[in-house]
Enzyme design. Structure first.
Site, PDB file in Angstrom:
ATOM      1  N   GLU A 132       9.482  -0.441  11.562  1.00  0.00           N
ATOM      2  CA  GLU A 132       8.174   0.205  11.475  1.00  0.00           C
ATOM      3  C   GLU A 132       7.749   0.757  12.828  1.00  0.00           C
ATOM      4  OE1 GLU A 132       6.270  -2.433   7.804  1.00  0.00           O
ATOM      5  OE2 GLU A 132       5.854  -2.982   9.885  1.00  0.00           O
ATOM      6  N   THR A 173       0.825  -1.213   0.000  1.00  0.00           N
ATOM      7  CA  THR A 173       0.000   0.000   0.000  1.00  0.00           C
ATOM      8  C   THR A 173       0.857   1.260   0.000  1.00  0.00           C
ATOM      9  OG1 THR A 173      -1.620  -1.245   1.292  1.00  0.00           O
ATOM     10  CG2 THR A 173      -1.946   1.119   1.140  1.00  0.00           C
ATOM     11  N   LYS A 211       1.201  -5.993  12.355  1.00  0.00           N
ATOM     12  CA  LYS A 211       2.112  -5.674  11.272  1.00  0.00           C
ATOM     13  C   LYS A 211       3.288  -6.650  11.337  1.00  0.00           C
ATOM     14  CE  LYS A 211       3.131  -1.317  10.817  1.00  0.00           C
ATOM     15  NZ  LYS A 211       3.028  -1.440   9.337  1.00  0.00           N
TER      16      LYS A 211
END
Length: 284
Positions: A112, A36, A103
């Site tokens: 992240e 994404t 995630k």
């Protein structure tokens, strides 16, 4: 749905998230990992009028996206101590009703989380497949980054916590051995029963502490993070960026200095081309 429809949903969500949260006057912007994020960088490139913005990627893929877009990447460890990212954009493998995320499907969860916690606000962008009421509804496991030396010990401990068949993630060519992260660590994928939200525990749907076989999101994340050999857990929960900053300002909790992991908003691109926005106030 066709692959093209899923990609269209991702692009729609990215375009709306960037429109709502990207400020061309920003100085530092975090860029996460995953499919994404391709569309997030595309949307930022379209809107950016400031060549001086510094972009902090969470891994090799996102760094290449930033470079290929003609934007300026810098590494996380070069940030001055007093600098916060204005915003961080990232995807998720699954998001629950309270904006907690899983995630790590792309094995970049440690970086992240570093970037999310350094941001004034974390904005999540995903497609409709990731939109659930509880974590581990469709996505099957919690990704966990572990030191290679400790992986057998961690797997044994995860079983004691209730995980069924935690598995060391291998490369696509299994003969090549375990997949390694950017830190040269391993990923263990740990299946658990569907995780409870804080609202579920308050409603008496389970203890949420593992004693009755149920785990609440924050409780299981803390339990796994406490295992020796675990670098990071692929659950993003707890405080959001603004909540962490408010606690720092009030000087009520030294723990808040770590920053927020939970997004302030999640944009879901839907199959019909629309975009749904989920915040702590609900969904619209």
């Amino acid at each position: 749905m066709t692959d093209s429809a899923v990609e269209a949903a991702k692009r729609a969500a990215a375009q709306q998230a960037v429109k709502d949260h990207f400020d061309p006057n920003s100085t530092h912007v975090g860029i996460g990992s995953g499919t994404t994020i391709v569309y997030v960088v595309e949307a930022i490139k379209e809107r950016s009028t400031n060549p001086n913005i510094l972009f902090v990627p969470t891994g090799y893929q996102s760094r290449q996206l930033v470079i290929n877009a003609g934007l300026q990447p810098i590494s996380f460890d070069t940030l001055p101590d007093n600098v916060m990212l204005d915003v961080a954009f990232d995807g998720a493998d699954e998001v629950d009703a309270e904006l907690n995320c899983i995630k790590g499907g792309g094995a970049c969860l440690f970086q992240e989380k570093l970037v999310a916690e350094r941001a004034k606000k974390f904005v999540c962008v995903a497609d409709y497949r990731k939109r659930q009421d509880r974590l581990l509804t469709v996505w099957p496991t919690i990704p966990i980054e572990v030191a290679p030396l400790s992986q057998r010990k961690v797997v044994a401990a995860l079983k004691l916590l209730g995980s069924t068949n935690p598995t060391l993630r291998t490369t696509l060519l299994e003969k090549s051995g375990p997949l390694k992260t950017d830190q040269d660590f391993f990923i263990v994928d740990a299946p658990f029963k569907t995780l409870l939200t804080t609202a579920d525990v308050k409603a008496g749907k389970g203890n949420g502490d593992g004693s009755d076989g149920t785990w609440e999101v924050n409780a299981i994340s803390k339990a796994i993070k406490g295992l020796t050999g675990v670098l990071e857990v692929g659950i993003f929960s707890g405080l959001s960026g603004p909540e962490a900053q408010a606690l720092r300002d009030e000087n009520k909790s030294s723990k808040a200095t770590a920053g927020g992991q939970r997004p302030v908003a999640v944009y879901f691109g839907m199959a019909d081309g629309s975009v749904k926005l989920r915040t702590v106030e609900g969904e619209q």
